[in-house]
Design a protein around this motif. Structure first.
Motif, PDB file in Angstrom:
ATOM      1  N   PRO A 138       0.004  -3.488 -14.397  1.00  0.00           N
ATOM      2  CA  PRO A 138      -0.893  -4.363 -15.152  1.00  0.00           C
ATOM      3  C   PRO A 138      -2.033  -4.848 -14.243  1.00  0.00           C
ATOM      4  O   PRO A 138      -1.872  -4.943 -13.031  1.00  0.00           O
ATOM      5  N   GLY A 189       1.815  -9.142  -4.826  1.00  0.00           N
ATOM      6  CA  GLY A 189       3.023  -9.951  -4.615  1.00  0.00           C
ATOM      7  C   GLY A 189       4.284  -9.178  -4.946  1.00  0.00           C
ATOM      8  O   GLY A 189       5.273  -9.224  -4.214  1.00  0.00           O
ATOM      9  N   ALA A 190       4.253  -8.439  -6.037  1.00  0.00           N
ATOM     10  CA  ALA A 190       5.429  -7.649  -6.415  1.00  0.00           C
ATOM     11  C   ALA A 190       5.687  -6.558  -5.377  1.00  0.00           C
ATOM     12  O   ALA A 190       6.841  -6.254  -5.053  1.00  0.00           O
ATOM     13  N   GLY A 225       7.671  -7.925  -2.738  1.00  0.00           N
ATOM     14  CA  GLY A 225       9.082  -7.982  -3.154  1.00  0.00           C
ATOM     15  C   GLY A 225       9.758  -6.628  -2.991  1.00  0.00           C
ATOM     16  O   GLY A 225      10.906  -6.531  -2.569  1.00  0.00           O
ATOM     17  N   MET A 226       9.037  -5.554  -3.313  1.00  0.00           N
ATOM     18  CA  MET A 226       9.586  -4.210  -3.134  1.00  0.00           C
ATOM     19  C   MET A 226       9.806  -3.904  -1.652  1.00  0.00           C
ATOM     20  O   MET A 226      10.809  -3.311  -1.267  1.00  0.00           O
ATOM     21  N   TYR A 234      12.719  -5.385  -0.099  1.00  0.00           N
ATOM     22  CA  TYR A 234      13.943  -4.780  -0.650  1.00  0.00           C
ATOM     23  C   TYR A 234      14.186  -3.386  -0.064  1.00  0.00           C
ATOM     24  O   TYR A 234      15.211  -2.774  -0.314  1.00  0.00           O
ATOM     25  N   HIS A 288      -1.256 -14.140  -1.603  1.00  0.00           N
ATOM     26  CA  HIS A 288      -0.063 -13.411  -1.140  1.00  0.00           C
ATOM     27  C   HIS A 288      -0.268 -12.858   0.258  1.00  0.00           C
ATOM     28  O   HIS A 288       0.658 -12.835   1.068  1.00  0.00           O
ATOM     29  N   ILE A 347       2.824 -22.530  -4.754  1.00  0.00           N
ATOM     30  CA  ILE A 347       3.472 -22.618  -6.060  1.00  0.00           C
ATOM     31  C   ILE A 347       3.450 -21.287  -6.831  1.00  0.00           C
ATOM     32  O   ILE A 347       2.406 -20.659  -6.953  1.00  0.00           O
ATOM     33  N   THR A 381       4.237 -18.345  -6.315  1.00  0.00           N
ATOM     34  CA  THR A 381       4.094 -17.036  -5.663  1.00  0.00           C
ATOM     35  C   THR A 381       5.417 -16.297  -5.618  1.00  0.00           C
ATOM     36  O   THR A 381       5.464 -15.075  -5.758  1.00  0.00           O
ATOM     37  N   VAL A 408       6.605 -13.627  -8.431  1.00  0.00           N
ATOM     38  CA  VAL A 408       6.263 -12.198  -8.400  1.00  0.00           C
ATOM     39  C   VAL A 408       7.054 -11.464  -7.320  1.00  0.00           C
ATOM     40  O   VAL A 408       7.338 -10.274  -7.470  1.00  0.00           O
ATOM     41  N   HIS A 409       7.437 -12.159  -6.266  1.00  0.00           N
ATOM     42  CA  HIS A 409       8.296 -11.504  -5.267  1.00  0.00           C
ATOM     43  C   HIS A 409       9.658 -11.180  -5.886  1.00  0.00           C
ATOM     44  O   HIS A 409      10.229 -10.113  -5.638  1.00  0.00           O
ATOM     45  N   GLY A 468       9.247  -8.160  -7.878  1.00  0.00           N
ATOM     46  CA  GLY A 468       9.111  -6.971  -7.031  1.00  0.00           C
ATOM     47  C   GLY A 468      10.446  -6.498  -6.484  1.00  0.00           C
ATOM     48  O   GLY A 468      10.725  -5.293  -6.472  1.00  0.00           O
ATOM     49  N   ALA A 469      11.270  -7.438  -6.045  1.00  0.00           N
ATOM     50  CA  ALA A 469      12.573  -7.051  -5.495  1.00  0.00           C
ATOM     51  C   ALA A 469      13.450  -6.436  -6.588  1.00  0.00           C
ATOM     52  O   ALA A 469      14.117  -5.409  -6.367  1.00  0.00           O
ATOM     53  N   TRP A 524      12.403  -4.975  -9.247  1.00  0.00           N
ATOM     54  CA  TRP A 524      11.739  -3.700  -9.588  1.00  0.00           C
ATOM     55  C   TRP A 524      12.176  -2.617  -8.589  1.00  0.00           C
ATOM     56  O   TRP A 524      12.516  -1.485  -8.963  1.00  0.00           O
ATOM     57  N   ASP A 529       0.223 -16.775 -11.284  1.00  0.00           N
ATOM     58  CA  ASP A 529       1.385 -15.986 -10.869  1.00  0.00           C
ATOM     59  C   ASP A 529       2.567 -16.145 -11.816  1.00  0.00           C
ATOM     60  O   ASP A 529       3.401 -15.240 -11.924  1.00  0.00           O
ATOM     61  N   GLU A 562       1.716 -13.679 -14.452  1.00  0.00           N
ATOM     62  CA  GLU A 562       1.765 -12.309 -13.930  1.00  0.00           C
ATOM     63  C   GLU A 562       3.211 -11.874 -13.713  1.00  0.00           C
ATOM     64  O   GLU A 562       3.588 -10.745 -14.017  1.00  0.00           O
ATOM     65  N   PHE A 596       4.789  -8.789 -15.731  1.00  0.00           N
ATOM     66  CA  PHE A 596       5.273  -7.614 -14.979  1.00  0.00           C
ATOM     67  C   PHE A 596       6.753  -7.381 -15.278  1.00  0.00           C
ATOM     68  O   PHE A 596       7.181  -6.247 -15.503  1.00  0.00           O
ATOM     69  N   TYR A 615       8.015  -3.944 -17.090  1.00  0.00           N
ATOM     70  CA  TYR A 615       8.876  -3.021 -16.342  1.00  0.00           C
ATOM     71  C   TYR A 615      10.361  -3.365 -16.481  1.00  0.00           C
ATOM     72  O   TYR A 615      11.196  -2.784 -15.801  1.00  0.00           O
TER      73      TYR A 615
END
Lengths: 326, 371
Positions: free
Chosen positions: A57, A65-66, A69-70, A73, A93, B138, B140, B143-144, B147-148, B150, B174, B177, B181, B185
């Motif tokens: 998106p 940021g995502a 996170g990846m 991980y 970020h 704040i 943030t 989204v982490h 991501g983890a 994901w 965020d 978002e 996200f 997903y």
């Protein structure tokens, strides 16, 4: 060896990295089926599938940021920022999180990710498409910054950046994407981060630059040789952080004169840091003050005024003349 | 249905507050699926966290710790949100007020204290404990968390992640978002929002117009639920459903827990400036610890002796953690430089060398002065 453009070398580098390591994936806006707006990721979706060529998106804060996170991980995301100016939403970020995670978790977590950023001007693009983002991040500890100037380095530095366990901003000179071809080896190789290259040897003046302006400097060096018989040494920094100070200082001590070139706005730029480093480490060798050729302290202008803003060979030559005749 | 019709829906009714125990400890919802030992374990955790929280706030006020963010009043949220997570597998992405949940997941109390004393080492969760460092910026961390989860999905692992935020944390981009996200997903992420009514001093009414936070789930086409955040059994139940759904591929859930922090936002804050004593007392009358205690007593599984024993144990354990935290040596100069990159850059090495030389000279000078 195949002769590739810079964008082809990047595409090749991404595919080589992804074949080598199943944890490497690419993500960004339109990087999947479309292959990216510059076609840097063409063919990757077809070869590696949607899980490893991810269309996100349209939200840089969210996907950068995502991606962090990846990365924590265990994946290695290579994120395409469509254009330099669109990096701004991800700033939080980058500075508050990505740059700090290894340090603040005392090594429990780290962020092995690469942000590929088509950078700088010169393609007559719309506004916000031609920014010098190195100046946004070079004083932010925790982010490595890499800036190739040719196809060989682009692939080798990209592979090194992907292999690096820490976050790397990979600044691609979009103006050079298709401007020339050069020999690029097949398969895997790396160019070490933090090692400058001597793009042209010389004895009369050192020109320190990176990315797109390596070519501006080379053009100016040829003019200086033709018009004055002076041999300029052009140092292609390739990496701003880590920085190859030894090569910089050795060259300046040899030529005793230096010009720094970048198109970032003049005040507080990385180019100014180069002057400060020469001041710290080689002041007594200098025959003249170090000259700066830079952009101006104005926003990157619209396309009709772009040429006013960008350093060209004439401005670099003038700077060479100023330090030679001081 | 037009948006005008939709706007006429009563969101507070649509997102009814889930509750198991009334404030006096009587069952008003389905009997919880917890053994007596589990019930007592949950109770012990809440008591422990309250003792820890009050002690830490005192340490901060005494100057033995830096600025501290207390969660007192929110113990049911802290325990209930992390209780079902699989240690060594699931992840939490906490805010500065979620160090209770971090402890439930396995972060030692000493670490939390070291963090607030100003030592980065406190942010290093032990191996096998996937509690990410506290996020002060704040939202943030949401989204982490996405991501983890994901990444887990890409790696075909059934890991669940929990992203924490407060009511103010629903305002930054965020938040949107992350939810978008996660929905697109279908990541295994639970968004656990503790609505404690105030973002420092700013009340809900100045933070968002909607009657509930949970209703925002409608916009992302994901499940949303409101829960009484002072009722640990309800929080446990809601989180069990959300975690199970996430783990089985059902995607994200937005949980809004209605709660209240009894104390200041952080040490220097004075909540009397923006909240009334009546409001505080109204919430204290719904206290999560007292509520569960009454339930345990009514079930005949909790005695006065048990009560005394649990507080004695909590105080002793917290005291031991304070001693251990205060006995830690100060961070070294090297530690400041060693962890930025896997290998420090040449420039960092130069800076380290300079600082060490300066400090050595300075301490020699001091030695001379004293000699």
């Amino acid at each position: 060896m195949a002769k590739l453009t810079l964008i082809q070398a990047i595409n090749d580098g991404l595919k080589v990295a992804m074949r080598r390591d199943p944890n490497v994936l690419i993500m960004g806006e339109d990087v999947g089926i479309n292959g990216g707006v510059f076609r840097a990721t063409e063919g990757i979706h077809a070869e590696f599938g949607a899980d490893r060529a991810i269309d996100v998106p349209l939200a840089e804060s969210g996907f950068v940021g995502a991606a962090m996170g990846m990365a924590i991980y265990g994946l290695k995301p290579v994120v395409e920022i469509q254009f330099d100016g669109f990096l701004a939403p991800a700033h939080e970020h980058l500075v508050n999180q990505i740059a700090r995670i290894r340090n603040r978790s005392r090594g429990r977590w780290h962020v092995p990710m690469v942000l590929r950023i088509p950078s700088w001007g010169g393609i007559k693009a719309l506004e916000h498409h031609s920014e010098s983002i190195e100046n946004w991040y070079v004083n932010n500890p925790g982010l490595k910054i890499v800036a190739p100037s040719n196809p060989y380095d682009a692939k080798g530095l990209l592979l090194a950046a992907i292999e690096d366990p820490d976050p790397v901003l990979f600044m691609e000179p979009k103006r050079l994407y298709r401007s020339f071809r050069a020999e690029v080896p097949e398969g895997y190789y790396t160019v070490e981060l933090g090692k400058a290259a001597i793009a042209r040897e010389g004895t009369d003046v050192t020109i320190l630059t990176y990315g797109v302006h390596v070519h501006t400097a080379l053009e100016a060096a040829e003019k200086a040789a033709a018009e004055h018989g002076w041999q300029a040494e052009v140092v292609d920094l390739r990496s701003l952080n880590p920085l190859d100070l030894d090569t910089i200082i050795a060259s300046v001590k040899k030529t005793r004169r230096a010009v720094v070139v970048s198109e970032a706005p003049r005040t507080g730029g990385f180019h100014s840091e180069l002057v400060a480093l020469i001041n710290d480490h080689a002041l007594e060798y200098l025959e003249a003050p170090v000259a700066r050729v830079t952009g101006f302290d104005v926003p990157m202008p619209y396309l009709l005024s772009e040429d006013f803003f960008l350093p060209d060979a004439g401005r670099v030559l003038e700077a060479i003349e100023s330090v030679k005749t001081y | 249905m037009s948006t005008t019709q939709a706007n006429a829906l009563d969101m507070e009714q649509l997102f009814e507050v889930r509750r198991v125990l009334s404030p006096d400890g009587t069952l008003v919802g389905p009997e919880p699926d917890l053994t007596p030992d589990q019930l007592k374990d949950v109770y012990r955790w809440m008591v422990y966290l309250r003792v820890f929280d009050q002690r830490s706030l005192n340490l901060s006020r005494q100057g033995r710790m830096g600025t501290f963010a207390p969660f007192g009043g929110q113990e049911a949220c802290q325990v209930g949100s992390a209780y079902w997570l699989a240690k060594g597998k699931d992840w939490i992405f906490p805010t500065y007020r979620d160090h209770g949940a971090m402890q439930v997941l396995g972060v030692p109390t000493k670490n939390i204290m070291r963090y607030y004393m100003g030592d980065e080492q406190g942010s290093k969760a032990p191996e096998g404990v996937n509690a990410f460092p506290i996020s002060i910026p704040i939202a943030t961390q949401l989204v982490h968390a996405v991501g983890a989860a994901w990444a887990a999905k890409i790696k075909k692992e059934d890991t669940v992640t929990v992203g924490y935020a407060g009511d103010g944390g629903t305002s930054p981009g965020d938040f949107h978002e992350a939810l978008n996200f996660a929905a697109v997903y279908n990541t295994a992420t639970v968004f656990f929002i503790q609505n404690n009514r105030y973002a420092i001093s700013t009340p809900n009414a100045k933070q968002f117009k909607t009657k509930t936070i949970a209703q925002r789930s409608l916009a992302y086409d994901i499940p949303g639920v409101r829960v009484d955040g002072q009722d640990v059994l309800a929080v446990l139940q809601v989180m069990k459903e959300a975690v199970d759904r996430a783990r089985s591929g059902g995607g994200p859930t937005l949980v809004e827990a209605l709660t209240f922090r009894y104390g200041p936002h952080t040490t220097p804050d004075d909540p009397k400036k923006y909240r009334t004593q009546e409001e505080l007392e109204e919430w204290q009358a719904k206290d999560p610890i007292e509520r569960l205690r009454k339930y345990l007593v009514s079930k005949g599984i909790w005695s006065d002796a048990d009560e005394q024993a649990v507080y004695d144990w909590a105080k002793e354990t917290v005291n031991a953690a304070v001693e251990a935290a205060e006995a830690e040596p100060r961070p070294s100069v090297d530690a400041m430089f060693d962890y930025l990159y896997e290998k420090p850059t040449p420039e960092l090495e130069r800076q380290r060398e300079y600082l060490k030389a300066y400090l050595a000279k300075k301490s020699q000078g001091e030695a001379k002065t004293h000699g």
